[in-house]
Design a protein around this motif. Structure first.
Motif, PDB file in Angstrom:
ATOM      1  N   UNK A 152       0.720  -1.320  -0.209  1.00 59.17           N
ATOM      2  CA  UNK A 152       0.216  -0.050  -0.042  1.00 59.17           C
ATOM      3  C   UNK A 152       0.913   1.408   0.012  1.00 59.17           C
ATOM      4  N   UNK A 153       0.611   2.159  -0.718  1.00 59.36           N
ATOM      5  CA  UNK A 153       1.301   3.466  -1.034  1.00 59.36           C
ATOM      6  C   UNK A 153       0.914   4.552   0.034  1.00 59.36           C
ATOM      7  N   UNK A 154      -0.247   4.273   0.695  1.00 57.26           N
ATOM      8  CA  UNK A 154      -0.666   5.459   1.667  1.00 57.26           C
ATOM      9  C   UNK A 154      -1.751   4.807   2.507  1.00 57.26           C
ATOM     10  N   UNK A 155      -2.331   5.656   3.382  1.00 52.22           N
ATOM     11  CA  UNK A 155      -3.175   5.145   4.353  1.00 52.22           C
ATOM     12  C   UNK A 155      -4.519   4.974   3.870  1.00 52.22           C
ATOM     13  N   UNK A 156      -4.937   3.681   4.111  1.00 51.55           N
ATOM     14  CA  UNK A 156      -6.130   3.346   3.313  1.00 51.55           C
ATOM     15  C   UNK A 156      -7.356   4.242   3.275  1.00 51.55           C
ATOM     16  N   UNK A 160      -9.917   7.497   5.476  1.00 52.11           N
ATOM     17  CA  UNK A 160      -9.862   8.898   5.128  1.00 52.11           C
ATOM     18  C   UNK A 160     -11.544   9.117   4.845  1.00 52.11           C
ATOM     19  N   UNK A 161     -12.137   8.325   4.444  1.00 52.22           N
ATOM     20  CA  UNK A 161     -13.786   8.601   4.214  1.00 52.22           C
ATOM     21  C   UNK A 161     -14.191   8.377   5.656  1.00 52.22           C
ATOM     22  N   UNK A 162     -13.986   7.679   6.256  1.00 54.71           N
ATOM     23  CA  UNK A 162     -14.628   7.533   8.010  1.00 54.71           C
ATOM     24  C   UNK A 162     -14.299   8.904   8.584  1.00 54.71           C
ATOM     25  N   UNK A 163     -12.935   9.222   8.423  1.00 51.75           N
ATOM     26  CA  UNK A 163     -12.674  10.518   9.054  1.00 51.75           C
ATOM     27  C   UNK A 163     -13.256  11.605   8.869  1.00 51.75           C
ATOM     28  N   UNK A 209      -1.370   8.743  14.611  1.00 49.33           N
ATOM     29  CA  UNK A 209      -0.869   7.692  13.788  1.00 49.33           C
ATOM     30  C   UNK A 209       0.262   7.659  13.207  1.00 49.33           C
ATOM     31  N   UNK A 210       0.856   9.051  13.201  1.00 51.97           N
ATOM     32  CA  UNK A 210       2.184   9.293  12.849  1.00 51.97           C
ATOM     33  C   UNK A 210       3.279   8.405  13.568  1.00 51.97           C
ATOM     34  N   UNK A 253      -8.877   1.448  13.163  1.00 53.62           N
ATOM     35  CA  UNK A 253      -8.244   0.390  13.530  1.00 53.62           C
ATOM     36  C   UNK A 253      -7.443  -0.225  12.331  1.00 53.62           C
ATOM     37  N   UNK A 254      -7.862   0.055  11.331  1.00 55.44           N
ATOM     38  CA  UNK A 254      -7.378  -0.342   9.813  1.00 55.44           C
ATOM     39  C   UNK A 254      -6.084   0.600   9.661  1.00 55.44           C
ATOM     40  N   UNK A 255      -6.424   1.967  10.088  1.00 55.63           N
ATOM     41  CA  UNK A 255      -5.252   3.017   9.769  1.00 55.63           C
ATOM     42  C   UNK A 255      -4.220   2.590  10.852  1.00 55.63           C
ATOM     43  N   UNK A 256      -4.444   2.307  12.006  1.00 54.71           N
ATOM     44  CA  UNK A 256      -3.617   2.009  13.120  1.00 54.71           C
ATOM     45  C   UNK A 256      -2.739   0.726  12.642  1.00 54.71           C
TER      46      UNK A 256
END
Length: 359
Positions: A152-156, A160-163, A209-210, A253-256
């Motif tokens: 993956x090249x970036x956060x899912x 982003x949509x949920x945020x 997250x960083x 949780x996915x982003x984590x």
């Protein structure tokens, strides 16, 4: 250190003698020791440190002493050293490695939360553009609708949509417009304050997250601080808000997991910032899962009779079994790493040459 060694030995010897007597009297085949202390370097002066010499002496003194299990992984490499020492001086002892994919901070001596040496299979949207493997040297596929974090090249996009949905839901725009026309009721003011708190909390979680390192730490904060805070803020919650928060935390949780895998790969390649301790692995191929890379090194060490890998689901078990079978088919586990890394470097060099020609 000497006092600690004597303290341990005073309790070790009676324990070994009792186990040996029990084994003889009850026709028990053998006994052994499972210890995190064997994986902790002596130089750290940690109270849990267990000297390998005690194991070697026990193997020679007690006929039924046969097995040792100690932690060993890419970052807690002292376990490898102790395994080699025990195997060299007491070859009859069976050595099992535990936690090959789970590390604790500070080379196993830290008291913080553990983190895993794995890439995660995460859900993706159907139209989410993420690179896919193009050849059979790639890692095991994640399955339809999923991608491994190393691919993956970036956060899912799911996160982003949920945020965006959560931040929009708690913007309290309607209440702010009403406030321009009249004074808010006490209930409306409480709702407005709650929305501001939720937006602030979601913003802080996004910034975290960083630096997130451990999913266990994330769960501890979620259940220990965040959920109680939400319940204290809202006495009642409508179905729409409840469903939205549930969707947000699932996506978070996915982003984590994505952030942890990315950070773990970085730490393995470059080491911990501000620390000169621990091994580094700059040769990790991007296309190889962290768990495959870690297990290839474990099998290449040739000082373990068994490697104990935990699995929380049947899917995890099947995946780990598949990985071990795949690695076992290779004559040299580390040669595959070198070949894949070399292939990636050649492709990157060719890409840069092409870009230069285009300019």
């Amino acid at each position: 250190p000497e006092e600690r060694h004597e303290f341990v030995k005073e309790r070790w010897t009676p324990a070994m003698e009792t186990l040996e007597e029990y084994a003889v009297a009850n026709n028990v085949f053998s006994f052994g020791v499972v210890s995190n202390g064997l994986g902790i370097p002596e130089r750290n002066n940690h109270p849990m440190h267990l000297d390998a010499s005690l194991v070697i002496e026990a193997s020679k003194k007690y006929d039924h002493f046969s097995t040792v299990e100690l932690p060993a992984n890419l970052l807690e490499t002292y376990g490898w050293e102790m395994a080699r020492k025990i195997k060299s001086e007491a070859p009859s002892v069976n050595i099992s490695a535990m936690r090959p994919l789970t590390c604790y901070p500070d080379l196993g001596t830290g008291s913080g939360f553990p983190f895993r040496l794995v890439d995660y299979a995460l859900p993706i949207l159907e139209d989410e553009t993420i690179g896919v493997f193009e050849d059979d040297t790639a890692s095991i596929g994640a399955g339809k609708g999923f991608r491994y974090t190393n691919d993956m090249t970036g956060i899912p996009a799911i996160y982003q949509m949920a945020l965006q949905a959560a931040m929009s839901h708690f913007d309290a725009q309607e209440l702010l417009e009403i406030k321009q026309e009249r004074d808010l009721t006490m209930e409306e003011r409480e709702t407005l304050d709650g929305c501001k708190l939720m937006q602030s909390m979601i913003h802080d979680l996004d910034n975290q997250l960083e630096n997130v390192r451990s999913f266990a730490a994330h769960e501890d904060e979620l259940y220990g601080r965040i959920i109680p805070l939400i319940y204290d803020t809202f006495e009642l919650m409508d179905d729409k808000t409840s469903d939205l928060l549930q969707a947000y935390f699932a996506a978070y949780a996915v982003a984590v997991r994505y952030a942890i895998a990315k950070k773990t790969r970085e730490v393995l390649k470059k080491g911990e910032k501000g620390s000169n301790t621990g091994a580094t692995y700059p040769d990790i191929p991007q296309k190889m899962l962290l768990q495959e890379y870690a297990l290839r090194h474990m099998l290449a060490a040739k000082c373990f009779d068994r490697i104990v890998i935990g699995a929380s689901t049947m899917q995890d078990f099947q995946h780990q079994t598949h990985l071990i079978e795949k690695i076992s088919r290779d004559d040299s586990p580390l040669d595959v790493i070198a070949a894949m890394k070399s292939s990636e470097e050649e492709k990157e060099a060719a890409k840069k040459d092409k870009e230069k020609e285009a300019k």
